[in-house]
Write an enzyme that holds these catalytic residues in place. Structure first.
Site, PDB file in Angstrom:
ATOM      1  N   GLY A 172       8.517   7.351  -1.932  1.00 20.62           N
ATOM      2  CA  GLY A 172       9.144   6.971  -0.439  1.00 20.62           C
ATOM      3  C   GLY A 172       9.570   5.572  -0.297  1.00 20.62           C
ATOM      4  O   GLY A 172       9.918   4.966  -1.178  1.00 20.62           O
ATOM      5  N   ILE A 173       9.456   5.220   0.944  1.00 17.80           N
ATOM      6  CA  ILE A 173       9.771   3.766   1.418  1.00 17.80           C
ATOM      7  C   ILE A 173       8.831   2.828   0.607  1.00 17.80           C
ATOM      8  O   ILE A 173       9.423   1.720   0.103  1.00 17.80           O
ATOM      9  CB  ILE A 173       9.354   3.627   2.929  1.00 17.80           C
ATOM     10  N   GLY A 174       7.632   3.301   0.414  1.00 14.59           N
ATOM     11  CA  GLY A 174       6.783   2.225  -0.384  1.00 14.59           C
ATOM     12  C   GLY A 174       7.246   1.815  -1.752  1.00 14.59           C
ATOM     13  O   GLY A 174       7.317   0.696  -1.872  1.00 14.59           O
TER      14      GLY A 174
ATOM     15  N   THR B 107       0.862  -1.219  -0.085  1.00 14.12           N
ATOM     16  CA  THR B 107      -0.033  -0.076  -0.021  1.00 14.12           C
ATOM     17  C   THR B 107       0.856   1.165  -0.110  1.00 14.12           C
ATOM     18  O   THR B 107       2.003   1.238   0.521  1.00 14.12           O
ATOM     19  CB  THR B 107      -0.795  -0.022   1.148  1.00 14.12           C
TER      20      THR B 107
ATOM     21  N   SER C 198       7.316   2.388  12.699  1.00 15.86           N
ATOM     22  CA  SER C 198       8.404   3.342  12.920  1.00 15.86           C
ATOM     23  C   SER C 198       8.966   3.505  14.420  1.00 15.86           C
ATOM     24  O   SER C 198       8.377   3.107  15.222  1.00 15.86           O
ATOM     25  CB  SER C 198       7.511   4.892  12.816  1.00 15.86           C
TER      26      SER C 198
ATOM     27  N   TYR D 154       0.596  10.186  15.568  1.00 18.18           N
ATOM     28  CA  TYR D 154       1.461   9.558  14.537  1.00 18.18           C
ATOM     29  C   TYR D 154       2.189   8.360  15.565  1.00 18.18           C
ATOM     30  O   TYR D 154       2.110   7.268  15.359  1.00 18.18           O
ATOM     31  CB  TYR D 154       2.538  10.135  13.946  1.00 18.18           C
TER      32      TYR D 154
ATOM     33  N   SER E 202       2.549   2.746  -2.374  1.00 16.52           N
ATOM     34  CA  SER E 202       3.758   2.421  -3.103  1.00 16.52           C
ATOM     35  C   SER E 202       4.131   3.288  -4.220  1.00 16.52           C
ATOM     36  O   SER E 202       5.040   2.873  -5.187  1.00 16.52           O
ATOM     37  CB  SER E 202       3.900   0.987  -3.247  1.00 16.52           C
ATOM     38  N   THR E 203       3.635   4.393  -4.270  1.00 12.52           N
ATOM     39  CA  THR E 203       4.045   5.391  -5.509  1.00 12.52           C
ATOM     40  C   THR E 203       5.199   6.229  -5.249  1.00 12.52           C
ATOM     41  O   THR E 203       5.396   7.055  -5.973  1.00 12.52           O
ATOM     42  CB  THR E 203       2.856   6.187  -6.076  1.00 12.52           C
TER      43      THR E 203
END
Length: 262
Positions: free
Chosen positions: A18-20, A13, A141, A154, A15-16
């Site tokens: 950064g980390i994803g 999810t 995190s 967060y 995933s467009t």
């Protein structure tokens, strides 16, 4: 090293970018079929094009759905009823004054950071257990363990992910299915890179990065921002066929920010 990910279908999810995006890239490099997910068709198309430029033979599938909503989760499940691996990466990272946050603010962050993973895990995990194979990974995190005054929602939701992950792992007892959570530390995403440049505009980035870590993350042992690929490669290993003995774990990739012997 063969991570035994050929013929596996993976949903990452958010995933467009950064980390994803890097997690998706690492899975694709290992030969898995990766579902690229973003909120819009344009963002999915751009990410897919970027991955194909690096990995022309990558097996990629599109998914435009906002998994932070019930409607988006339903769309995801309708388009892809079964997956072999689920990476719950979607999350909101924001700074807030805890005294000015409204009930609506808390609910929005809870819906995205918690409910998205709960909905998808609730659907996909029983099928994995029935097939006696599968992986679920929550991207949490280090903030789950080092709560900050300006990131109360967060930090709270990231800590809650650890409990959810462990509870779900208990349901996999005696199977070849695992559920784990991964706790990245401060990572060099585009947003963090811009922040460092803004805080230290007169320094070369490498110098600004070291100053940022020394002044804002002084407990980091590595003294630098973690690269997204470092997070991604570890995430892929946890989800691989070689990691069957890792289950119910909260695994830190934080550069030593969290001071603990365990």
């Amino acid at each position: 090293m063969d991570l035994k990910l050929q013929n596996k279908t993976v949903l990452v999810t958010a995933s467009t970018g950064g980390i994803g995006l890097e997690i998706a890239r690492s899975f694709a490099r290992e030969g898995a079929t990766v579902i690229i997910n973003g909120r819009t068709e344009d963002s999915v198309a751009q990410a897919t094009a970027q991955l194909r430029a690096d990995l022309p033979e990558a097996k990629l599938l599109p998914l435009a759905a906002d998994n932070g909503t019930a409607e988006g989760g339903a769309r995801t499940i309708a388009e892809y009823p079964d997956v072999d691996i689920l990476v719950n990466n979607l999350g909101i990272y924001e700074n807030h004054d805890v005294f000015t946050l409204t009930d609506e603010d808390w609910q929005r962050i809870f819906d995205v950071n918690i409910q998205s993973g709960v909905r998808l895990s609730r659907h996909y995990l029983p099928g994995m257990i029935a097939r006696n194979t599968g992986r679920v990974l929550f991207i949490s995190s280090e903030a789950a363990l080092t709560a900050a005054a300006d990131m109360a929602p967060y930090s709270a939701t990231k800590l809650m992910q650890l409990s959810i992950s462990r509870s779900l792992a208990e349901r996999t007892h005696g199977t070849n299915v695992t559920v784990n959570s991964l706790l990245p530390g401060s990572t060099l995403t585009p947003g963090v890179q811009e922040l460092v440049k803004k805080v230290f505009p007169d320094d070369e980035f490498a110098v600004g990065e070291r100053r940022f870590m020394a002044e804002n993350r002084p407990t980091s042992i590595i003294g630098r921002l973690i690269r997204p690929q470092e997070i991604a490669d570890f995430a892929v290993f946890i989800c691989s066929g070689l990691a069957g003995a890792i289950n119910g774990a909260a695994l830190r990739v934080d550069g030593g920010i969290y001071r603990s012997a365990v």
